[in-house]
Design an enzyme around this catalytic site. Structure first.
Site, PDB file in Angstrom:
ATOM      1  N   ALA A   1       0.852  -1.196   0.000  1.00 46.49           N
ATOM      2  CA  ALA A   1       0.000   0.000   0.000  1.00 46.49           C
ATOM      3  C   ALA A   1       0.882   1.238   0.000  1.00 46.49           C
ATOM      4  O   ALA A   1       2.068   1.175   0.329  1.00 46.49           O
ATOM      5  CB  ALA A   1      -0.895   0.013   1.249  1.00 46.49           C
TER       6      ALA A   1
ATOM      7  N   THR B   1      -6.425  -0.718   8.688  1.00 50.96           N
ATOM      8  CA  THR B   1      -5.953   0.248   9.678  1.00 50.96           C
ATOM      9  C   THR B   1      -7.096   0.785  10.528  1.00 50.96           C
ATOM     10  O   THR B   1      -8.245   0.851  10.067  1.00 50.96           O
ATOM     11  CB  THR B   1      -5.252   1.421   8.942  1.00 50.96           C
ATOM     12  OG1 THR B   1      -5.009   2.474   9.870  1.00 50.96           O
ATOM     13  CG2 THR B   1      -6.112   1.981   7.811  1.00 50.96           C
ATOM     14  N   ASP B   2      -6.768   1.233  11.736  1.00 47.67           N
ATOM     15  CA  ASP B   2      -7.775   1.873  12.591  1.00 47.67           C
ATOM     16  C   ASP B   2      -8.240   3.208  12.000  1.00 47.67           C
ATOM     17  O   ASP B   2      -9.283   3.740  12.402  1.00 47.67           O
ATOM     18  CB  ASP B   2      -7.231   2.093  14.015  1.00 47.67           C
ATOM     19  CG  ASP B   2      -5.997   2.982  14.073  1.00 47.67           C
ATOM     20  OD1 ASP B   2      -5.430   3.337  13.023  1.00 47.67           O
ATOM     21  OD2 ASP B   2      -5.589   3.334  15.205  1.00 47.67           O
ATOM     22  N   GLU B   3      -7.484   3.736  11.032  1.00 49.86           N
ATOM     23  CA  GLU B   3      -7.847   5.044  10.465  1.00 49.86           C
ATOM     24  C   GLU B   3      -9.158   5.004   9.693  1.00 49.86           C
ATOM     25  O   GLU B   3      -9.747   6.046   9.416  1.00 49.86           O
ATOM     26  CB  GLU B   3      -6.723   5.574   9.564  1.00 49.86           C
ATOM     27  CG  GLU B   3      -5.451   5.818  10.331  1.00 49.86           C
ATOM     28  CD  GLU B   3      -4.522   6.814   9.673  1.00 49.86           C
ATOM     29  OE1 GLU B   3      -4.939   7.528   8.755  1.00 49.86           O
ATOM     30  OE2 GLU B   3      -3.356   6.851  10.093  1.00 49.86           O
TER      31      GLU B   3
ATOM     32  N   TYR C   1      -5.648   8.905   2.486  1.00 49.91           N
ATOM     33  CA  TYR C   1      -5.104   7.571   2.791  1.00 49.91           C
ATOM     34  C   TYR C   1      -6.178   6.695   3.418  1.00 49.91           C
ATOM     35  O   TYR C   1      -6.425   5.569   2.981  1.00 49.91           O
ATOM     36  CB  TYR C   1      -3.892   7.690   3.731  1.00 49.91           C
ATOM     37  CG  TYR C   1      -3.546   6.389   4.431  1.00 49.91           C
ATOM     38  CD1 TYR C   1      -2.985   5.322   3.727  1.00 49.91           C
ATOM     39  CD2 TYR C   1      -3.805   6.206   5.791  1.00 49.91           C
ATOM     40  CE1 TYR C   1      -2.692   4.114   4.361  1.00 49.91           C
ATOM     41  CE2 TYR C   1      -3.521   5.013   6.431  1.00 49.91           C
ATOM     42  CZ  TYR C   1      -2.958   3.970   5.719  1.00 49.91           C
ATOM     43  OH  TYR C   1      -2.669   2.773   6.345  1.00 49.91           O
TER      44      TYR C   1
ATOM     45  N   LYS D   1      -8.025   3.185   2.119  1.00 45.69           N
ATOM     46  CA  LYS D   1      -7.979   1.915   2.856  1.00 45.69           C
ATOM     47  C   LYS D   1      -9.400   1.408   3.138  1.00 45.69           C
ATOM     48  O   LYS D   1      -9.650   0.197   3.114  1.00 45.69           O
ATOM     49  CB  LYS D   1      -7.198   2.082   4.161  1.00 45.69           C
ATOM     50  CG  LYS D   1      -5.709   2.336   3.992  1.00 45.69           C
ATOM     51  CD  LYS D   1      -4.936   1.166   3.393  1.00 45.69           C
ATOM     52  CE  LYS D   1      -4.789   0.007   4.341  1.00 45.69           C
ATOM     53  NZ  LYS D   1      -3.921  -1.068   3.760  1.00 45.69           N
TER      54      LYS D   1
HETATM   55  P1  NAD Z   1       5.364   0.658   4.128  1.00 45.21           P
HETATM   56  O1  NAD Z   1       5.026   1.961   3.493  1.00 45.21           O
HETATM   57  O2  NAD Z   1       6.538   0.589   5.034  1.00 45.21           O
HETATM   58  O3  NAD Z   1       5.583  -0.455   2.993  1.00 45.21           O
HETATM   59  C1  NAD Z   1       4.705  -0.602   1.909  1.00 45.21           C
HETATM   60  C2  NAD Z   1       5.314  -1.632   0.962  1.00 45.21           C
HETATM   61  O4  NAD Z   1       4.403  -1.848  -0.128  1.00 45.21           O
HETATM   62  C3  NAD Z   1       6.645  -1.178   0.340  1.00 45.21           C
HETATM   63  O5  NAD Z   1       7.584  -2.228   0.391  1.00 45.21           O
HETATM   64  C4  NAD Z   1       6.273  -0.833  -1.098  1.00 45.21           C
HETATM   65  O6  NAD Z   1       7.340  -1.019  -2.016  1.00 45.21           O
HETATM   66  C5  NAD Z   1       5.137  -1.832  -1.348  1.00 45.21           C
HETATM   67  N1  NAD Z   1       4.242  -1.385  -2.421  1.00 45.21           N
HETATM   68  C6  NAD Z   1       3.660  -0.156  -2.555  1.00 45.21           C
HETATM   69  N2  NAD Z   1       2.928  -0.104  -3.679  1.00 45.21           N
HETATM   70  C7  NAD Z   1       3.008  -1.346  -4.244  1.00 45.21           C
HETATM   71  C8  NAD Z   1       2.446  -1.930  -5.410  1.00 45.21           C
HETATM   72  N3  NAD Z   1       1.661  -1.219  -6.238  1.00 45.21           N
HETATM   73  N4  NAD Z   1       2.727  -3.227  -5.685  1.00 45.21           N
HETATM   74  C9  NAD Z   1       3.531  -3.948  -4.866  1.00 45.21           C
HETATM   75  N5  NAD Z   1       4.119  -3.439  -3.767  1.00 45.21           N
HETATM   76  C10 NAD Z   1       3.849  -2.144  -3.447  1.00 45.21           C
HETATM   77  O7  NAD Z   1       4.040   0.151   4.863  1.00 45.21           O
HETATM   78  P2  NAD Z   1       3.815  -0.415   6.336  1.00 45.21           P
HETATM   79  O8  NAD Z   1       3.868   0.703   7.301  1.00 45.21           O
HETATM   80  O9  NAD Z   1       4.676  -1.613   6.515  1.00 45.21           O
HETATM   81  O10 NAD Z   1       2.279  -0.865   6.217  1.00 45.21           O
HETATM   82  C11 NAD Z   1       1.947  -2.126   5.655  1.00 45.21           C
HETATM   83  C12 NAD Z   1       0.437  -2.263   5.619  1.00 45.21           C
HETATM   84  O11 NAD Z   1      -0.088  -2.133   6.941  1.00 45.21           O
HETATM   85  C13 NAD Z   1      -0.274  -1.207   4.797  1.00 45.21           C
HETATM   86  O12 NAD Z   1      -1.354  -1.811   4.117  1.00 45.21           O
HETATM   87  C14 NAD Z   1      -0.787  -0.205   5.818  1.00 45.21           C
HETATM   88  O13 NAD Z   1      -1.941   0.449   5.347  1.00 45.21           O
HETATM   89  C15 NAD Z   1      -1.096  -1.124   6.990  1.00 45.21           C
HETATM   90  N6  NAD Z   1      -0.985  -0.522   8.328  1.00 45.21           N
HETATM   91  C16 NAD Z   1       0.158   0.129   8.707  1.00 45.21           C
HETATM   92  C17 NAD Z   1       0.275   0.623  10.010  1.00 45.21           C
HETATM   93  C18 NAD Z   1       1.526   1.315  10.465  1.00 45.21           C
HETATM   94  O14 NAD Z   1       1.520   1.866  11.581  1.00 45.21           O
HETATM   95  N7  NAD Z   1       2.615   1.326   9.719  1.00 45.21           N
HETATM   96  C19 NAD Z   1      -0.782   0.445  10.911  1.00 45.21           C
HETATM   97  C20 NAD Z   1      -1.951  -0.209  10.480  1.00 45.21           C
HETATM   98  C21 NAD Z   1      -2.029  -0.706   9.186  1.00 45.21           C
HETATM   99  O1  DAU Z   2      -3.148   4.332  12.724  1.00 44.83           O
HETATM  100  C1  DAU Z   2      -2.518   3.491  11.800  1.00 44.83           C
HETATM  101  C2  DAU Z   2      -1.788   4.341  10.784  1.00 44.83           C
HETATM  102  O2  DAU Z   2      -0.650   4.878  11.453  1.00 44.83           O
HETATM  103  C3  DAU Z   2      -1.366   3.578   9.547  1.00 44.83           C
HETATM  104  O3  DAU Z   2      -2.509   3.105   8.890  1.00 44.83           O
HETATM  105  C4  DAU Z   2      -0.549   4.491   8.625  1.00 44.83           C
HETATM  106  O4  DAU Z   2      -0.074   3.777   7.502  1.00 44.83           O
HETATM  107  C5  DAU Z   2       0.635   5.029   9.400  1.00 44.83           C
HETATM  108  O5  DAU Z   2       1.372   5.934   8.604  1.00 44.83           O
HETATM  109  C6  DAU Z   2       0.166   5.721  10.682  1.00 44.83           C
HETATM  110  O6  DAU Z   2      -0.524   6.968  10.389  1.00 44.83           O
HETATM  111  P1  DAU Z   2      -0.275   8.287  11.282  1.00 44.83           P
HETATM  112  O7  DAU Z   2      -0.619   9.465  10.488  1.00 44.83           O
HETATM  113  O8  DAU Z   2      -0.921   8.123  12.622  1.00 44.83           O
HETATM  114  O9  DAU Z   2       1.318   8.127  11.490  1.00 44.83           O
HETATM  115  P2  DAU Z   2       2.515   9.191  11.436  1.00 44.83           P
HETATM  116  O10 DAU Z   2       3.724   8.474  11.918  1.00 44.83           O
HETATM  117  O11 DAU Z   2       2.574   9.904  10.139  1.00 44.83           O
HETATM  118  O12 DAU Z   2       2.067  10.253  12.549  1.00 44.83           O
HETATM  119  C7  DAU Z   2       1.817   9.863  13.893  1.00 44.83           C
HETATM  120  C8  DAU Z   2       1.332  11.088  14.653  1.00 44.83           C
HETATM  121  O13 DAU Z   2       2.421  12.008  14.766  1.00 44.83           O
HETATM  122  C9  DAU Z   2       0.230  11.836  13.945  1.00 44.83           C
HETATM  123  O14 DAU Z   2      -0.670  12.382  14.906  1.00 44.83           O
HETATM  124  C10 DAU Z   2       0.944  12.968  13.208  1.00 44.83           C
HETATM  125  C11 DAU Z   2       2.107  13.267  14.137  1.00 44.83           C
HETATM  126  N1  DAU Z   2       3.329  13.760  13.466  1.00 44.83           N
HETATM  127  C12 DAU Z   2       3.820  13.018  12.437  1.00 44.83           C
HETATM  128  C13 DAU Z   2       4.963  13.446  11.768  1.00 44.83           C
HETATM  129  C14 DAU Z   2       5.513  12.647  10.598  1.00 44.83           C
HETATM  130  C15 DAU Z   2       3.941  14.903  13.918  1.00 44.83           C
HETATM  131  O15 DAU Z   2       3.490  15.558  14.885  1.00 44.83           O
HETATM  132  N2  DAU Z   2       5.084  15.313  13.269  1.00 44.83           N
HETATM  133  C16 DAU Z   2       5.613  14.639  12.207  1.00 44.83           C
HETATM  134  O16 DAU Z   2       6.648  15.084  11.632  1.00 44.83           O
END
Ligand code: NAD
Ligand code: DAU
Length: 341
Positions: free
Chosen positions: A82, A124-126, A149, A153
């Site tokens: 994603a 995601t919880d979002e 985003y 999702k």
């Molecule tokens: P990330 O951004 O670190 O990694 C995403 C990966 O997907 C990358 O390796 C990228 O190359 C690959 N990708 C993107 N587009 C693609 C495509 N078209 N085809 C094939 N591969 C592709 O993501 P993450 O933080 O590891 O999140 C993974 C999943 O978990 C996502 O679906 C995200 O929505 C979900 N999620 C993330 C969080 C979080 O806190 N990071 C929380 C809840 C859910």
């Molecule tokens: O809740 C799950 C989600 O968490 C996932 O689905 C998303 O893929 C992941 O990116 C994440 O989203 P957030 O927007 O919550 O994560 P981020 O790390 O971007 O930001 C976390 C919190 O910190 C948010 O309230 C924004 C704030 N923030 C973020 C950045 C990058 C700042 O205050 N300063 C910053 O520079």
């Protein structure tokens, strides 16, 4: 068990592959990843010699590549791929529609033709939007996504359910809170704090910094996914969370204190447009039905994460300089079109 992982070169996917290889013996894993800016081949460097693991570069929007891939016959697909960064979705929505919605639908088309495949969809919880003070969302709460985003999702989830209902696809959806841990790209909040504080640079805190997130150590999410692979009922949906939302400012201060860095590194900057104030979900369903629970407190997970970033300074330097993006070409020669079953 033959397992297909999409997006396994990213943060959670690479942790999950490592988790599966360490916890299960009789598996064959294929990691299908496009290697966007978020895909980092250095995340997988220690896995490339494991005979149970194969890497295929490809795009989930590429139907012919998926057809060739699915000929291998998988038992389980875990769909991580994603576009994931909310700030980027505000800058440019199109890649989020392309990969998160159309890419998921393209993957579902192959999945529905695969006999006996279980499709684990990582959501995601979002998708619930911002939670009211003191309140939490359960799996039956209405979806109310607020960022591009989150909207992408939520749409993807609807297609997963529609494919289950219409074509009988065996699916499980997991809605997880913010993960943190090793290999997280330093555009996300916790690794950004670690990177900037390590260099005595200011840490941008959006708005008043009192937005709340419920941080879960990535290994705990991996254990939830692994349980869902084996034990979840077809068509089920689970929230996954630690259950203790905290304001962003508390997170920054906790990290600065552990690192012995001064609070004046905190710099309040303009807020993210449409910034969700609070994420809070109730994860009692997965705890009761599947027996899942987190193994790490936030303090334990944070200390492990800080230690990992300190011990892997080169990984962080490469992620920030962009040097990581040439790693794939320097170390791998095969592409999706050369993948044969
Ligand atoms: P990330 O951004 O670190 O990694 C995403 C990966 O997907 C990358 O390796 C990228 O190359 C690959 N990708 C993107 N587009 C693609 C495509 N078209 N085809 C094939 N591969 C592709 O993501 P993450 O933080 O590891 O999140 C993974 C999943 O978990 C996502 O679906 C995200 O929505 C979900 N999620 C993330 C969080 C979080 O806190 N990071 C929380 C809840 C859910
Ligand atoms: O809740 C799950 C989600 O968490 C996932 O689905 C998303 O893929 C992941 O990116 C994440 O989203 P957030 O927007 O919550 O994560 P981020 O790390 O971007 O930001 C976390 C919190 O910190 C948010 O309230 C924004 C704030 N923030 C973020 C950045 C990058 C700042 O205050 N300063 C910053 O520079």
């Amino acid at each position: 068990m033959k397992i297909l992982i999409t997006g396994g070169a990213g943060f959670i996917g690479s942790n999950f592959i490592r988790y599966l290889l360490a916890s299960r013996k009789d598996i064959q894993l294929v990691n299908f990843d496009k290697f966007t800016y978020a895909g980092n081949a250095e995340n997988l460097a220690d896995l490339s010699k494991d005979p149970r693991y194969a890497l295929v570069r490809g795009d989930i929007c590429d139907a012919p590549a998926l057809k060739s891939l699915f000929a291998a016959g998988f038992d389980v697909l875990v769909h991580f791929a994603a576009e994931t960064h909310v700030d980027r979705s505000i800058e440019n929505v199109s890649p989020f529609l392309q990969t998160n919605i159309l890419g998921t639908q393209c993957l579902l088309e192959s999945a529905r033709r695969a006999p006996k495949l279980r499709f684990i969809h990582i959501s995601t919880d979002e998708v619930y939007g911002s939670a009211p003070a003191g309140g939490t969302f359960t799996e039956v709460s209405a979806l109310d996504p607020q960022s591009p985003y989150a909207a992408s999702k939520a749409a993807a989830e609807h297609f997963v359910r529609a494919y289950g209902n219409t074509y009988g696809l065996d699916f499980v959806i997991l809605r997880c809170t913010n993960n943190y841990g090793p290999y997280q790209f330093p555009e996300k909040f916790i690794p950004l704090i670690l990177a900037n504080a390590g260099d005595n640079k200011s840490i941008p805190v959006y708005g008043d910094g009192m937005q709340e997130r419920d941080w879960l150590f990535v290994e705990d999410f991996c254990s939830a996914i692994s349980l869902a692979m084996d034990k979840a009922r077809p068509g089920s949906l689970y929230n996954v969370s630690a259950g203790s939302p905290q304001p962003n400012l508390h997170i920054v201060r906790a990290i600065l204190q552990i690192l012995g860095k001064p609070d004046f590194l905190i710099q309040h900057v303009q807020d993210r447009p449409g910034h969700d104030r609070r994420y809070a979900i109730d994860s009692s369903k997965i705890r009761t039905e599947l027996g899942w629970g987190p193994s790490f407190t936030f303090e334990e997970g944070l200390r492990k994460t800080i230690a990992w970033y300190q011990e892997n300074r080169e990984w962080l330097d490469h992620a920030r300089s962009g040097e990581y993006s040439s790693y794939y070409d320097r170390h791998y020669t095969y592409r999706s079109e050369t993948f044969r079953t």
